[in-house]
Design an enzyme around this catalytic site. Structure first.
Site, PDB file in Angstrom:
ATOM      1  N   GLY A  31      29.370  47.055  33.882  1.00 43.44           N
ATOM      2  CA  GLY A  31      28.117  46.808  34.581  1.00 43.44           C
ATOM      3  C   GLY A  31      28.094  45.445  35.239  1.00 43.44           C
ATOM      4  O   GLY A  31      29.131  44.829  35.481  1.00 43.44           O
ATOM      5  N   HIS A  34      29.346  43.959  41.266  1.00 48.23           N
ATOM      6  CA  HIS A  34      29.370  43.128  42.472  1.00 48.23           C
ATOM      7  C   HIS A  34      30.314  43.769  43.482  1.00 48.23           C
ATOM      8  O   HIS A  34      30.824  44.886  43.260  1.00 48.23           O
ATOM      9  CB  HIS A  34      29.781  41.699  42.131  1.00 48.23           C
ATOM     10  CG  HIS A  34      31.022  41.600  41.283  1.00 48.23           C
ATOM     11  ND1 HIS A  34      32.266  42.010  41.716  1.00 48.23           N
ATOM     12  CD2 HIS A  34      31.198  41.164  40.005  1.00 48.23           C
ATOM     13  CE1 HIS A  34      33.154  41.803  40.769  1.00 48.23           C
ATOM     14  NE2 HIS A  34      32.542  41.298  39.710  1.00 48.23           N
ATOM     15  N   HIS A  37      33.645  45.248  42.292  1.00 44.94           N
ATOM     16  CA  HIS A  37      33.542  46.615  41.776  1.00 44.94           C
ATOM     17  C   HIS A  37      33.375  47.608  42.915  1.00 44.94           C
ATOM     18  O   HIS A  37      33.957  48.702  42.899  1.00 44.94           O
ATOM     19  CB  HIS A  37      32.340  46.738  40.827  1.00 44.94           C
ATOM     20  CG  HIS A  37      32.436  45.897  39.602  1.00 44.94           C
ATOM     21  ND1 HIS A  37      31.707  44.741  39.441  1.00 44.94           N
ATOM     22  CD2 HIS A  37      33.169  46.033  38.468  1.00 44.94           C
ATOM     23  CE1 HIS A  37      31.971  44.213  38.261  1.00 44.94           C
ATOM     24  NE2 HIS A  37      32.864  44.965  37.650  1.00 44.94           N
ATOM     25  N   LYS A 149      42.230  41.191  39.144  1.00 41.24           N
ATOM     26  CA  LYS A 149      41.763  39.917  38.593  1.00 41.24           C
ATOM     27  C   LYS A 149      42.027  39.876  37.086  1.00 41.24           C
ATOM     28  O   LYS A 149      42.403  38.845  36.538  1.00 41.24           O
ATOM     29  CB  LYS A 149      40.280  39.694  38.878  1.00 41.24           C
ATOM     30  CG  LYS A 149      39.799  38.310  38.414  1.00 41.24           C
ATOM     31  CD  LYS A 149      38.391  38.004  38.883  1.00 41.24           C
ATOM     32  CE  LYS A 149      37.380  38.751  38.055  1.00 41.24           C
ATOM     33  NZ  LYS A 149      37.313  38.197  36.658  1.00 41.24           N
ATOM     34  N   SER A 185      33.177  37.736  39.931  1.00 40.93           N
ATOM     35  CA  SER A 185      33.110  38.037  38.503  1.00 40.93           C
ATOM     36  C   SER A 185      31.658  38.212  38.103  1.00 40.93           C
ATOM     37  O   SER A 185      30.779  37.518  38.630  1.00 40.93           O
ATOM     38  CB  SER A 185      33.724  36.892  37.687  1.00 40.93           C
ATOM     39  OG  SER A 185      33.450  37.047  36.303  1.00 40.93           O
ATOM     40  N   ARG A 187      30.485  37.234  35.467  1.00 39.38           N
ATOM     41  CA  ARG A 187      30.119  35.988  34.792  1.00 39.38           C
ATOM     42  C   ARG A 187      29.639  34.913  35.764  1.00 39.38           C
ATOM     43  O   ARG A 187      29.002  33.947  35.343  1.00 39.38           O
ATOM     44  CB  ARG A 187      31.305  35.466  33.975  1.00 39.38           C
ATOM     45  CG  ARG A 187      31.737  36.419  32.861  1.00 39.38           C
ATOM     46  CD  ARG A 187      33.009  35.922  32.198  1.00 39.38           C
ATOM     47  NE  ARG A 187      33.553  36.937  31.293  1.00 39.38           N
ATOM     48  CZ  ARG A 187      33.253  37.046  30.010  1.00 39.38           C
ATOM     49  NH1 ARG A 187      32.408  36.186  29.482  1.00 39.38           N
ATOM     50  NH2 ARG A 187      33.775  37.986  29.259  1.00 39.38           N
TER      51      ARG A 187
END
Length: 281
Positions: A31, A34, A37, A149, A185, A187
């Site tokens: 999930g 971004h 994905h 990545k 990412s 994150r």
């Protein structure tokens, strides 16, 4: 696009799809989606009749409980992005649905999983293999798509498919970056604007090291990257390794392999970021 939250409902849907002779692609995600994905989804849509996206924050691959708690969860926004990019099905189960009981399976693919992330995040790849293997068994895709990545993860999943064996083609997809080079990412959403600017030094250093490496030894190039990151405000280097892209074992000289990749993990504040760069191959 349909959303499923139970294994049985998804399997029933996919059984009907298979009876029609259609091919199935799978994009496993946690999930917080971004454009990185989205690039996987677009490729999967292009190459398959139907595409399943899993949207599940897998607890067994987190060795830091705080990291698990802080991981962003944005299912509504994820579904919007997925529908816009042509996904057929979203599978967003609960933890209880995936793990009705503790998964005690142990996956070991040494030496692939004992270096880099495997060294610094014990148990991480076992958790990755637990969830990915479950998704493979649930969806039974023809192809599954993973981003480069997570370079080490991709190598381990390929090895898992070879050993299990699953009759699935694993498709690696290039890193997607922001216009300024920062690797996309989930994150990144946890970075402040100041931290985001600091994090840019990671990709800038990797890019410049490619040019540096053309006229310097591998050891000097490794030191160049390590020093640049350690000198950068707000960043703390966890590791930087230059490895054979197939075995993930460190190399000492540029002529040791035809496929050489630099893999890095850096803390920006409390946010752990990974990236990699291809030197050869």
């Amino acid at each position: 696009m349909k959303l499923f939250q139970t294994i049985s409902e998804l399997r029933n849907e996919l059984e009907a799809v298979r009876k029609q002779g259609k091919t199935i692609g799978l994009v496993p995600t946690m999930g917080a989606l971004h454009e990185g994905h989205a690039s996987l989804v677009k490729k999967a849509v292009k190459e398959n009749d139907v595409v399943v996206i899993s949207d599940f924050v897998n607890p067994t691959q987190f060795n830091d409980k705080n990291d698990l708690l802080k991981y962003p969860r944005t299912l509504e926004a994820d579904c919007k992005l997925l529908e816009e990019n042509g996904a057929s099905y979203v599978f967003a189960p609960s933890v209880e649905e995936i793990y009705p009981e503790t998964d005690t399976r142990q996956f070991s693919y040494a030496p692939l999983d004992t270096v880099m992330e495997g060294k610094y995040r014990p148990g991480h790849f076992n958790g990755v293999c637990q969830i990915v293997s479950k998704l493979f068994l649930i969806v039974e895709p023809d192809k599954a798509y993973f981003g480069e990545k997570d370079f080490q993860q991709l190598a381990i999943i390929r090895e898992m498919v070879r050993q299990y064996p699953f009759n699935i083609e694993i498709v690696g997809c290039p890193i997607v970056r922001e216009h300024d080079g920062l690797a996309l990412s989930s994150r990144n959403a946890r970075l402040s604007s100041e931290q985001r600017n600091q994090a840019l030094q990671i990709s800038k250093t990797l890019f410049s090291s490619c040019e540096f490496g053309k006229s310097h030894s591998l050891a000097d190039t490794k030191s160049y990257v390590e020093n640049k990151i350690e000198e950068s405000e707000g960043l703390r280097l966890e590791y930087f390794e230059i490895v054979d892209g197939n075995t993930l074992q460190t190399v000492s000289n540029w002529d040791d392999s035809d496929y050489i990749v630099g893999c890095i993990t850096v803390f920006c504040g409390e946010v752990r970021l990974i990236d990699n760069i291809k030197y050869k191959g």
